[in-house]
Design a protein around this motif. Structure first.
Motif, PDB file in Angstrom:
ATOM      1  N   ARG A  87       0.828  -1.212   0.000  1.00 17.06           N
ATOM      2  CA  ARG A  87       0.000   0.000   0.000  1.00 17.06           C
ATOM      3  C   ARG A  87       0.863   1.263   0.000  1.00 17.06           C
ATOM      4  O   ARG A  87       0.528   2.251  -0.652  1.00 17.06           O
ATOM      5  N   LEU A  88       1.979   1.237   0.712  1.00 17.36           N
ATOM      6  CA  LEU A  88       2.862   2.404   0.739  1.00 17.36           C
ATOM      7  C   LEU A  88       3.476   2.661  -0.635  1.00 17.36           C
ATOM      8  O   LEU A  88       3.505   3.805  -1.103  1.00 17.36           O
ATOM      9  N   VAL A  89       3.963   1.624  -1.282  1.00 17.53           N
ATOM     10  CA  VAL A  89       4.550   1.781  -2.619  1.00 17.53           C
ATOM     11  C   VAL A  89       3.488   2.291  -3.595  1.00 17.53           C
ATOM     12  O   VAL A  89       3.736   3.204  -4.381  1.00 17.53           O
ATOM     13  N   ARG A  90       2.294   1.709  -3.514  1.00 12.51           N
ATOM     14  CA  ARG A  90       1.198   2.139  -4.397  1.00 12.51           C
ATOM     15  C   ARG A  90       0.838   3.602  -4.137  1.00 12.51           C
ATOM     16  O   ARG A  90       0.727   4.399  -5.071  1.00 12.51           O
ATOM     17  N   ALA A  91       0.657   3.971  -2.883  1.00 16.43           N
ATOM     18  CA  ALA A  91       0.281   5.344  -2.546  1.00 16.43           C
ATOM     19  C   ALA A  91       1.360   6.330  -2.984  1.00 16.43           C
ATOM     20  O   ALA A  91       1.051   7.383  -3.560  1.00 16.43           O
ATOM     21  N   ALA A 109      -6.033   8.633   0.267  1.00 17.60           N
ATOM     22  CA  ALA A 109      -6.878   7.676   0.987  1.00 17.60           C
ATOM     23  C   ALA A 109      -6.049   6.478   1.458  1.00 17.60           C
ATOM     24  O   ALA A 109      -6.256   5.967   2.568  1.00 17.60           O
ATOM     25  N   GLU A 110      -5.109   6.043   0.632  1.00 14.48           N
ATOM     26  CA  GLU A 110      -4.216   4.935   1.023  1.00 14.48           C
ATOM     27  C   GLU A 110      -3.353   5.343   2.222  1.00 14.48           C
ATOM     28  O   GLU A 110      -3.181   4.574   3.166  1.00 14.48           O
ATOM     29  N   PHE A 111      -2.791   6.556   2.165  1.00 13.92           N
ATOM     30  CA  PHE A 111      -1.980   7.032   3.282  1.00 13.92           C
ATOM     31  C   PHE A 111      -2.814   7.117   4.560  1.00 13.92           C
ATOM     32  O   PHE A 111      -2.347   6.752   5.642  1.00 13.92           O
ATOM     33  N   ALA A 112      -4.035   7.612   4.435  1.00 11.67           N
ATOM     34  CA  ALA A 112      -4.914   7.729   5.610  1.00 11.67           C
ATOM     35  C   ALA A 112      -5.228   6.349   6.180  1.00 11.67           C
ATOM     36  O   ALA A 112      -5.258   6.166   7.409  1.00 11.67           O
ATOM     37  N   LEU A 113      -5.439   5.375   5.321  1.00  9.80           N
ATOM     38  CA  LEU A 113      -5.690   4.005   5.781  1.00  9.80           C
ATOM     39  C   LEU A 113      -4.469   3.463   6.527  1.00  9.80           C
ATOM     40  O   LEU A 113      -4.603   2.877   7.612  1.00  9.80           O
ATOM     41  N   LEU A 114      -3.296   3.654   5.976  1.00 11.95           N
ATOM     42  CA  LEU A 114      -2.074   3.210   6.655  1.00 11.95           C
ATOM     43  C   LEU A 114      -1.927   3.889   8.012  1.00 11.95           C
ATOM     44  O   LEU A 114      -1.515   3.254   8.987  1.00 11.95           O
ATOM     45  N   ALA A 144       2.891  13.783  -0.666  1.00 12.79           N
ATOM     46  CA  ALA A 144       1.579  13.662  -1.307  1.00 12.79           C
ATOM     47  C   ALA A 144       0.664  14.815  -0.907  1.00 12.79           C
ATOM     48  O   ALA A 144      -0.061  15.360  -1.749  1.00 12.79           O
ATOM     49  N   LEU A 145       0.700  15.181   0.361  1.00 15.81           N
ATOM     50  CA  LEU A 145      -0.105  16.318   0.811  1.00 15.81           C
ATOM     51  C   LEU A 145       0.340  17.607   0.115  1.00 15.81           C
ATOM     52  O   LEU A 145      -0.487  18.412  -0.311  1.00 15.81           O
ATOM     53  N   GLN A 146       1.635  17.796  -0.009  1.00 15.73           N
ATOM     54  CA  GLN A 146       2.181  18.982  -0.681  1.00 15.73           C
ATOM     55  C   GLN A 146       1.720  19.024  -2.136  1.00 15.73           C
ATOM     56  O   GLN A 146       1.263  20.062  -2.613  1.00 15.73           O
ATOM     57  N   ALA A 160       6.520  17.800  12.783  1.00 15.30           N
ATOM     58  CA  ALA A 160       6.130  17.044  13.965  1.00 15.30           C
ATOM     59  C   ALA A 160       6.276  15.537  13.806  1.00 15.30           C
ATOM     60  O   ALA A 160       6.020  14.807  14.750  1.00 15.30           O
ATOM     61  N   GLY A 161       6.667  15.097  12.624  1.00 16.29           N
ATOM     62  CA  GLY A 161       6.808  13.661  12.430  1.00 16.29           C
ATOM     63  C   GLY A 161       5.526  12.989  11.999  1.00 16.29           C
ATOM     64  O   GLY A 161       5.511  11.810  11.728  1.00 16.29           O
ATOM     65  N   GLU A 162       4.436  13.740  11.924  1.00 14.70           N
ATOM     66  CA  GLU A 162       3.197  13.164  11.423  1.00 14.70           C
ATOM     67  C   GLU A 162       2.324  14.266  10.856  1.00 14.70           C
ATOM     68  O   GLU A 162       2.272  15.371  11.378  1.00 14.70           O
ATOM     69  N   PRO A 163       1.633  13.954   9.753  1.00 16.46           N
ATOM     70  CA  PRO A 163       0.772  14.969   9.160  1.00 16.46           C
ATOM     71  C   PRO A 163      -0.443  15.242  10.030  1.00 16.46           C
ATOM     72  O   PRO A 163      -0.875  14.378  10.793  1.00 16.46           O
ATOM     73  N   ALA A 164      -0.977  16.436   9.902  1.00 20.16           N
ATOM     74  CA  ALA A 164      -2.252  16.740  10.569  1.00 20.16           C
ATOM     75  C   ALA A 164      -3.318  15.860   9.932  1.00 20.16           C
ATOM     76  O   ALA A 164      -3.141  15.399   8.807  1.00 20.16           O
ATOM     77  N   PRO A 165      -4.402  15.607  10.621  1.00 14.77           N
ATOM     78  CA  PRO A 165      -5.447  14.778  10.030  1.00 14.77           C
ATOM     79  C   PRO A 165      -5.886  15.313   8.675  1.00 14.77           C
ATOM     80  O   PRO A 165      -6.003  16.521   8.482  1.00 14.77           O
ATOM     81  N   VAL A 166      -6.116  14.391   7.739  1.00 14.49           N
ATOM     82  CA  VAL A 166      -6.478  14.764   6.380  1.00 14.49           C
ATOM     83  C   VAL A 166      -7.918  15.250   6.347  1.00 14.49           C
ATOM     84  O   VAL A 166      -8.263  16.165   5.625  1.00 14.49           O
TER      85      VAL A 166
END
Length: 167
Positions: A87-91, A109-114, A144-146, A160-166
């Protein structure tokens, strides 16, 4: 190396490597996913660029490689839907394709699922929480967010090491 070089020879070498891996292990979903990523690099690094792409052959060749990449990534996901690295490679790959192809929301959506899976106590949750996976995941998610115009969330992810909620 192929991802950062923009050299068609490296992209072709990566594709040959994953073709060989799939000949040896035809059902290897991770090799399928990486082959899909390599196909996207072949499309990106296609030897003819610029004005040459308006000529039917080269332009369609690049699109054909992109279509093959997406099919390969989808096949890998269908083969191993619970495998975080697939899923990471695909996303990561889908998020890097041109926006006009409409794959960026699927990637997010894949990143959010992970991200949701990382809270699980299952084996896949442990994989996602591992330091190596987290480094690749957070960087790719922020990229991806950028690309999707969500700069504030991307910056938060880098800081912060993690994105804010999508959502």
């Amino acid at each position: 190396v192929a991802g950062g070089s923009r050299d068609p020879a490296w992209a072709a070498l990566a594709l040959a490597y994953f073709d060989r891996a799939l000949r040896r292990q035809p059902g290897n979903a991770l090799a399928q996913a990486y082959r899909g990523a390599a196909l996207s690099l072949v499309a990106r690094d296609y030897p003819l660029q610029g004005p040459w792409l308006v000529i039917v052959g080269p332009g369609f060749a690049r699109l054909a490689y992109v279509a093959r990449a997406v099919r390969q990534l989808d096949a890998a996901l269908a083969s191993a839907p619970d495998e975080p690295t697939v899923r990471l490679v695909r996303a990561s790959t889908l998020s890097g394709l041109p926006a006009l192809l409409g794959t960026r929301e699927t990637a997010l959506a894949e990143f959010a699922l992970l991200d949701r899976w990382s809270g699980e106590t299952s084996e896949r949750g442990e994989v996602i929480r591992s330091a190596g996976f987290q480094a690749a995941f957070r960087s790719a998610y922020a990229d991806a967010l950028q690309r999707s115009g969500r700069s504030e969330q991307a910056a938060h992810g880098r800081d912060a090491g993690e994105p804010a909620p999508v959502f």
